[in-house]
Scaffold this motif. Structure first.
Motif, PDB file in Angstrom:
ATOM      1  N   LEU A 401      37.913  -0.808 -25.926  1.00 35.78           N
ATOM      2  CA  LEU A 401      39.279  -0.292 -25.886  1.00 35.78           C
ATOM      3  C   LEU A 401      39.679   0.263 -27.252  1.00 35.78           C
ATOM      4  CD1 LEU A 401      41.138  -3.029 -23.804  1.00 35.78           C
ATOM      5  CD2 LEU A 401      40.745  -0.645 -23.142  1.00 35.78           C
ATOM      6  N   THR A 404      44.433   1.372 -31.191  1.00 38.54           N
ATOM      7  CA  THR A 404      45.409   2.383 -31.601  1.00 38.54           C
ATOM      8  C   THR A 404      46.381   1.885 -32.660  1.00 38.54           C
ATOM      9  OG1 THR A 404      46.787   1.720 -29.721  1.00 38.54           O
ATOM     10  CG2 THR A 404      45.289   3.578 -29.388  1.00 38.54           C
ATOM     11  N   TRP A 413      37.697   6.842 -30.746  1.00 37.88           N
ATOM     12  CA  TRP A 413      38.054   7.135 -29.357  1.00 37.88           C
ATOM     13  C   TRP A 413      38.629   8.544 -29.212  1.00 37.88           C
ATOM     14  CZ3 TRP A 413      40.486   3.657 -32.541  1.00 37.88           C
ATOM     15  CH2 TRP A 413      41.795   3.957 -32.927  1.00 37.88           C
ATOM     16  N   GLU A 440      47.123  10.431 -19.257  1.00 41.99           N
ATOM     17  CA  GLU A 440      46.710   9.073 -19.582  1.00 41.99           C
ATOM     18  C   GLU A 440      46.329   8.336 -18.301  1.00 41.99           C
ATOM     19  OE1 GLU A 440      46.432   7.765 -22.638  1.00 41.99           O
ATOM     20  OE2 GLU A 440      47.035   9.678 -23.533  1.00 41.99           O
ATOM     21  N   SER A 442      45.150   4.406 -16.490  1.00 38.64           N
ATOM     22  CA  SER A 442      45.848   3.128 -16.296  1.00 38.64           C
ATOM     23  C   SER A 442      45.817   2.267 -17.546  1.00 38.64           C
ATOM     24  CB  SER A 442      45.210   2.374 -15.130  1.00 38.64           C
ATOM     25  OG  SER A 442      43.857   2.030 -15.441  1.00 38.64           O
ATOM     26  N   GLY A 443      44.951   2.601 -18.499  1.00 39.92           N
ATOM     27  CA  GLY A 443      44.816   1.792 -19.702  1.00 39.92           C
ATOM     28  C   GLY A 443      43.669   0.819 -19.633  1.00 39.92           C
ATOM     29  N   GLU A 444      43.081   0.669 -18.441  1.00 45.81           N
ATOM     30  CA  GLU A 444      41.910  -0.190 -18.308  1.00 45.81           C
ATOM     31  C   GLU A 444      40.722   0.464 -19.014  1.00 45.81           C
ATOM     32  OE1 GLU A 444      41.957  -3.180 -16.997  1.00 45.81           O
ATOM     33  OE2 GLU A 444      44.090  -3.002 -16.486  1.00 45.81           O
ATOM     34  N   LEU A 448      40.781   5.195 -19.052  1.00 49.64           N
ATOM     35  CA  LEU A 448      41.641   5.468 -20.206  1.00 49.64           C
ATOM     36  C   LEU A 448      42.320   6.832 -20.097  1.00 49.64           C
ATOM     37  CD1 LEU A 448      39.323   4.059 -23.001  1.00 49.64           C
ATOM     38  CD2 LEU A 448      41.433   3.038 -22.125  1.00 49.64           C
ATOM     39  N   TRP A 449      41.581   7.821 -19.621  1.00 49.11           N
ATOM     40  CA  TRP A 449      42.146   9.164 -19.480  1.00 49.11           C
ATOM     41  C   TRP A 449      41.627   9.788 -18.188  1.00 49.11           C
ATOM     42  CZ3 TRP A 449      39.077   8.056 -23.927  1.00 49.11           C
ATOM     43  CH2 TRP A 449      39.810   7.576 -25.011  1.00 49.11           C
TER      44      TRP A 449
END
Length: 465
Positions: A401, A404, A413, A440, A442-444, A448-449
């Motif tokens: 992950l 950021t 990333w 973007e 879900s963030g999993e 990610l994108w």
């Protein structure tokens, strides 16, 4: 023998002959005035002028109404003689081509010079390239050729290329802007080593510029790049002001274009080695440096007494600040105004463009994406997957992950995401039928994108709904 007889022997009809004789002695006549001199209608006068313009014997001023001129009769005859010689040369070589399978083209145009802006519309490639040949022969300081993607083919098939090379050898700066193609690269070898050649993906137009006084701009080009160009048309303009504006445009493009030696490696070594220009940040870097060092770099408005203690103290503070910056490299770059996120994404985009270039022989889009997925996973970057709901999109995942919120780590990333962005942008350019939209995920870690590939018909359906 009279001039009229000579012109008739050169192939002009009676009205064209009289038009040349009148315009050579009375330049800048309106069509109605010429019609009056000829004792005919204005329509008939226009018909004669159109034919004489096509072969370059009549020029037009940009007045309202337009005014027409012709060079002196002896110069007009010389031009016609040159045209006839070139036509005979083409017949001879055409005869040989029947036996050997070769073709060649050429022609001749010449006109008088005045300080007043003039223009002429030239038709057929044979006449257009003869004008380019003449421009190269008369060039004194600079000659620029805009060849687009296939213009080099027509240039090398006629005598103009020799005139261009001769101009370069006698010290004229000759610049060539072109959009290289794998089938045209070898033809650039016919240009003299002194000719400067650069590649630009944005150069589609064809034309020429001479000494910032004359401009030739193609208006219509035959679709077949190796055809005879009978339907080609060009606008020739004799105007210092117009030529200067064209020169400014060329000068703006030239620094961004890629030197031939680098661009040609796309086709010889199958690699993109063009220089990568990176934007490192925005804003005032003087202000950022001032804040980083903690000093006031503004010059005083008035003289102040010299204070050695203050000077020593300020020097010590600057030295300490510089030492602190050098000990914390990544954070220091950010303090000094370097946008590492932007920089890494730009590098990633370039890598993606090169990746798409290596896969350009794959026509099928799904096969292209499958190759991308294999390369992505083989490099240990993460996972790629494509899905069809709600529309076709590529889902990007990484092995780790993004951190950021941590300014102490290099934002790799951004490079990873930039690779996908660059590859898809190169595969599906803005002018194509597919539009790439990034969003973007879900963030999993495996989402990610997302990159949506919207077909033109899909967008139309969405708009209707």
């Amino acid at each position: 023998m009279s001039w009229a007889q000579v012109l008739a022997d050169a192939g002009l009809n009676e009205r064209e002959i009289q038009s040349i004789l009148i315009l050579s002695s009375k330049p800048k006549l309106k069509a109605s005035e010429l019609a009056s001199e000829l004792g005919t209608t204005r329509l008939d006068a226009y018909n004669s002028l159109s034919r004489l313009q096509d072969i370059g014997l009549v020029t037009t001023t940009a007045d309202r109404p337009m005014k027409f001129s012709s060079p002196p009769v002896n110069e007009a005859v010389e031009q016609l003689i040159g045209m006839k010689k070139e036509q005979l040369r083409r017949v001879e070589i055409g005869y040989e081509s029947v036996l050997e399978g070769r073709t060649i083209e050429g022609s001749n145009i010449k006109e008088s010079r005045t300080d007043e802006p003039k223009f002429a519309v030239l038709k057929e490639r044979v006449h257009i390239h003869k004008r380019i040949e003449q421009m190269a022969e008369e060039a004194q300081t600079r000659m620029v050729l805009m060849l687009g993607e296939y213009g080099i083919l027509a240039l090398c098939r006629g005598p103009a290329v020799e005139a261009v090379n001769s101009a370069a050898k006698r010290g004229v700066r000759v610049q060539v802007l072109a959009k290289l193609h794998r089938r045209t690269v070898r033809f650039f070898q016919q240009l003299d080593d002194a000719v400067e050649v650069r590649h630009s993906d944005d150069v589609e137009t064809q034309g020429a510029l001479k000494d910032e006084t004359e401009v030739l701009q193609m208006l219509k080009i035959e679709a077949n790049p190796v055809g005879r160009g009978r339907e080609d048309a060009a606008l020739y303009v004799l105007s210092e002001q117009f030529a200067a504006s064209q020169a400014n445009l060329i000068d703006a493009i030239w620094p961004e274009a890629v030197p031939f030696e680098q661009a040609v490696k796309r086709f010889t070594e199958k690699q993109i080695v063009d220089p990568l220009r990176i934007e490192i940040g925005q804003g005032s870097f003087l202000e950022k440096l001032r804040n980083a060092l903690g000093v006031d770099l503004e010059l005083p408005d008035e003289d102040t007494p010299f204070d050695p203690d203050a000077m020593i103290k300020a020097g010590r503070e600057v030295s300490n600040a510089r030492r602190s910056l050098s000990e914390n490299s990544l954070a220091s770059l950010t303090i000094l105004g370097f946008d590492l996120h932007m920089m890494m994404r730009q590098v990633g985009r370039r890598v993606g463009e090169e990746l798409a270039f290596t896969l350009r022989s794959i026509d099928d889009n799904i096969e292209f994406l499958n190759e991308m997925m294999d390369l992505w996973e083989a490099a240990g970057l993460g996972t790629l997957a494509y899905e069809f709901d709600p529309n076709f999109h590529v889902r990007v995942g990484l092995n780790e992950l993004p951190e950021t919120d941590n300014s102490e780590v290099l934002p790799l990333w951004e490079l990873d995401d930039g690779i996908i962005e660059g590859a898809l942008a190169a595969r599906y350019p803005d002018e194509g039928d597919v539009r790439v939209v990034r969003e973007e995920g879900s963030g999993e870690i495996d989402d990610l994108w997302r990159y949506h590939l919207l077909m033109q018909e899909d967008e139309e359906i969405t708009a209707e709904v």
